[in-house]
Scaffold this active site. Structure first.
Site, short mmCIF file in Angstrom:
data_model
loop_
_atom_site.label_atom_id
_atom_site.label_comp_id
_atom_site.label_asym_id
_atom_site.label_seq_id
_atom_site.Cartn_x
_atom_site.Cartn_y
_atom_site.Cartn_z
CB CYS A 193 7.99 -0.54 -6.21
SG CYS A 193 5.96 -1.46 -6.21
NE ARG A 237 12.49 -0.65 -2.83
CZ ARG A 237 12.59 -0.05 -1.84
NH1 ARG A 237 13.49 -0.18 -1.11
NH2 ARG A 237 11.62 0.59 -1.42
CD1 TRP A 283 5.03 -7.72 -3.12
CD2 TRP A 283 3.90 -5.99 -2.46
NE1 TRP A 283 4.55 -8.11 -1.96
CE2 TRP A 283 3.69 -7.17 -1.62
CE3 TRP A 283 3.18 -4.62 -2.10
CZ2 TRP A 283 2.91 -7.04 -0.56
CZ3 TRP A 283 2.29 -4.88 -1.07
CH2 TRP A 283 1.99 -6.00 -0.24
CG ASN A 302 7.59 2.46 -4.00
OD1 ASN A 302 6.81 1.63 -3.57
ND2 ASN A 302 8.82 2.27 -3.33
N GLY A 303 4.15 3.26 -4.22
CA GLY A 303 3.49 3.60 -3.15
C GLY A 303 2.07 3.42 -3.39
CD GLU A 349 13.92 -14.52 12.88
OE1 GLU A 349 13.06 -13.88 12.88
OE2 GLU A 349 14.82 -14.20 11.66
CE LYS A 371 14.14 -15.08 8.28
NZ LYS A 371 14.16 -14.26 9.33
CD GLU A 404 10.72 -14.54 6.08
OE1 GLU A 404 10.14 -13.74 5.43
OE2 GLU A 404 11.69 -14.59 6.90
CG HIS A 442 -1.10 -22.81 29.51
ND1 HIS A 442 -1.75 -23.02 30.74
CD2 HIS A 442 0.21 -22.62 29.72
CE1 HIS A 442 -0.94 -22.99 31.47
NE2 HIS A 442 0.23 -22.60 31.11
CE LYS A 458 16.37 -7.28 3.17
NZ LYS A 458 15.93 -8.30 3.81
C1 F6R Z 1 11.43 -11.76 8.35
C2 F6R Z 1 11.73 -10.43 7.63
C3 F6R Z 1 10.59 -9.21 8.32
C4 F6R Z 1 11.41 -8.05 8.31
C5 F6R Z 1 10.15 -7.10 8.81
C6 F6R Z 1 10.82 -5.59 9.10
O1 F6R Z 1 12.49 -12.47 7.51
O2 F6R Z 1 12.55 -10.27 7.03
O3 F6R Z 1 9.74 -9.87 9.14
O4 F6R Z 1 12.18 -8.18 9.84
O5 F6R Z 1 9.48 -6.71 7.62
O6 F6R Z 1 11.69 -5.03 8.40
P1 F6R Z 1 12.72 -4.09 8.66
O7 F6R Z 1 13.90 -4.69 9.63
O8 F6R Z 1 13.42 -3.62 7.39
O9 F6R Z 1 12.04 -3.02 9.39
#
Ligand code: F6R
Length: 592
Positions: free
Chosen positions: A2, A28, A77, A103-104, A470, A474, A477, A493, A587
């Site tokens: 949020c 966010r 969110w 937020n929370g 990784e 990507k 997501e 395996h 994020k």
């Molecule tokens: C994937 C991604 C997430 C963050 C994870 C940790 O693209 O962005 O997996 O890497 O949520 O976030 P931070 O680095 O902000 O602790």
């Protein structure tokens, strides 16, 4: 999660400022959004005007709303209650004269709601947040407004941040416990936001509100108080170093593409910070056990970090996923060190174990991108990643920035900083080549071929294992294609059973001692009909598609990961999706 933004000043376009601030914070959370303003001509007896909508801000407008000098807003969110207009924030009290954004998670809201219902309050949403605004209303019947907000906040269990205003008081009352809030100071106007990047267009002078602090923000003053007892606190003013250009998309269509392209420069910048790595390497040597820890992409970087330390520094380091760290956590002592990796510095699953590790006496190094974030402040030693604001929900430049710092640290640890610097310079060059137009054309061509595929498997050994994890992350997501990254040795395996004619299999095959073993895995998949996409320094007959990556020894993981990012990005665009705001995500994951 949020985003919240508030303005108290003299400008009558307060709402416009808040609305633009929300657009900056939308990464966010983007299930819904809302704003509230005290109309300018309210003559002391008006009501708050609110606009809320489900979905992203997109092309929405607030032209239909009145002018005013006090406003707040929220991008959501969803946690409690679906992503509907009525559940969107701000929420109002029964009289329509108090507005609140949150937020929370207000953990004990149900019992308080029952009491408020008995007292005759009426609720129009399913949220925990609405309970808070009615509680402020109830308290404010017998005490000052700030005192009512303070009492309410102290009643709220959980990790929360709130902004509240009342129609006749020209002030925002804000409080924080767990979820971030940053106050921005300017002349005749002050701001509050859940992320420093959103304040950069207005001011660079900020106070990072600590847990348990609240503030009363007016146009010409900001008072900071302890939420527990209301006693005053002196603000600690920091200067932000980010520029406005860094917070904008510039010539790029999406932040993700901008952030992907910024990586070669960031890696070069990190290569020039030898003294920092040398200082921290000395710190690491003092400890008995060292743990690298992070969540999501940061956990893959942690795994890569443990490989880098063992390969380069010949030193064993443990690694863990933040939410799984508890079983190692209980054995930590003052002889142990945790290196926490985080872009935002606000990830709950990273912060909780860090707080616990500190209680056990362990010391903390943070490798973090956001100055003043909770992790930054909790850590005993810190490395700022220096990637600039990262706005795309999927992390790109912070991931490779963390890797570059870990490479620099591993070389510094073995007394070979200059070699580390040279290698990072090579990685920057190789990354630049990945992003050259002739390479991007290859990646786009492959994206076309993969556009409608349902599953992609990605494998590699050694440092190519975290690169595979990784890349799968990507792809999943942002393109919503099921992608699985795994250690190439694990294929036989079990997962090999899934490979059939035409199954896309990406194999990272850098020029290292695992070249033949990685190639053998590619052959195993090829023999089952797999479509082999080789990411390597040289082509091979068994590749159906070849994506070249110039070798940079251990640092090849950086251009390899960038190749995966670019593929995920172009696939997402071809599938008509928004790479910056993938569904269900946000994020800065500040909830458990
Ligand atoms: C994937 C991604 C997430 C963050 C994870 C940790 O693209 O962005 O997996 O890497 O949520 O976030 P931070 O680095 O902000 O602790």
């Amino acid at each position: 999660m949020c985003g919240i933004f508030g303005y108290a000043g003299k400008r009558s376009d307060a709402l416009e400022i808040v609305f633009e601030g929300l657009k900056d914070l939308e990464y966010r959370g983007y299930d819904s959004w809302g704003v509230a303003v005290v109309p300018e001509n309210n003559n002391g007896n008006g009501r708050i005007v609110v606009k809320k909508k489900a979905g992203k801000i997109g092309r929405s407008s607030i032209d239909d709303l009145p002018q005013g000098t006090l406003a707040l807003g929220h991008t959501r969110w969803a946690t409690h209650g679906g992503a509907t207009e009525s559940n969107a924030h701000p929420h109002l009290d029964c009289t329509g004269t108090i507005a609140l954004v949150h937020n929370g998670i207000f953990e004990n809201y149900e019992s308080i709601k029952k009491e408020l219902l008995k007292k005759g309050h009426t609720f129009t949403s399913e949220t925990d947040t609405e309970v808070a605004v009615h509680l402020v209303e109830e308290y404010a019947k017998t005490m000052t407004f700030h005192e009512a907000v303070r009492r309410t906040f102290n009643k709220m269990d959980g990790l929360n941040a709130i902004i509240v205003f009342r129609v006749n008081d020209h002030e925002l009352v804000v409080a924080r416990n767990g979820s971030p809030l940053i106050i921005g100071f300017s002349k005749k106007e002050n701001f509050v936001a859940s992320d420093a990047a959103a304040l950069v267009p207005h001011t660079k002078i900020v106070h990072f509100l600590e847990d348990g602090q609240m503030a009363i923000i007016r146009d010409n003053t900001v008072s900071i108080l302890h939420a527990k007892n209301g006693k005053p606190i002196q603000p600690i003013k920091h200067k932000l170093s980010w520029s406005i250009a860094q917070t904008e998309k510039g010539k790029y269509r999406y932040f993700m593409l901008k952030e992907i392209n910024e990586q070669p420069k960031i890696v070069r910048d990190i290569a020039s910070t030898l003294s920092q790595a040398e200082k921290l390497a000395k710190v690491i040597k003092k400890f008995r056990n060292v743990y690298l820890m992070g969540c999501g992409s940061a956990s893959y970087v942690s795994l890569a970090g443990s490989y880098l330390f063992s390969q380069i520094a010949k030193y064993p380091i443990n690694w863990a996923i933040g939410s799984e760290f508890w079983h190692q956590l209980k054995f930590l002592t003052k002889n142990d060190l945790v290196i926490a990796l985080s872009q935002s510095g606000e990830t709950m699953d990273t912060l909780e174990p860090i707080k616990e590790a500190k209680i056990q006496g362990a010391k903390i190094i943070a490798i973090v991108n956001v100055l003043g974030s909770t992790l930054y402040r909790e850590a005993d030693y810190k490395i700022l990643i220096g990637a600039g604001p990262e706005k795309s929900v999927a992390s790109t430049k912070a991931v490779t920035g963390k890797l570059a710092h870990l490479i620099a640290l591993s070389y510094a640890f073995s007394g070979k900083s200059k070699e580390g610097k040279a290698l990072l310079m090579e990685a920057a060059k190789s990354s630049e080549m990945v992003l050259e137009s002739k390479n991007i054309t290859r990646i786009k061509l492959l994206a076309k071929r993969l556009k409608n595929t349902r599953h992609i498997y990605i494998v590699g050994r050694g440092l190519s294992y975290p690169a595979s994890l990784e890349t799968a992350m990507k792809l999943k997501e942002i393109s919503y294609i099921h992608a699985e990254g795994m250690a190439a040795g694990e294929l036989k395996h079990g997962p090999l059973a899934l490979v059939e004619k035409g199954t896309p299999c990406i194999v990272f095959i850098p020029n290292d001692e695992l070249y033949s073993a990685n190639l053998a895995s590619a052959m195993e998949m090829k023999a089952r009909g797999g479509m082999i996409i080789g990411v390597s320094y040289k082509n091979h007959d068994i590749f159906d598609y070849y994506l070249p990556v110039v070798d940079a020894r251990e640092a090849t993981i950086i251009p390899n990961i960038i190749t995966g990012q670019a593929l995920a990005y172009y696939l997402t665009i071809l599938r008509g999706l928004d790479p910056d705001k993938p569904r269900n995500l946000a994020k800065s994951v500040t909830v458990k």
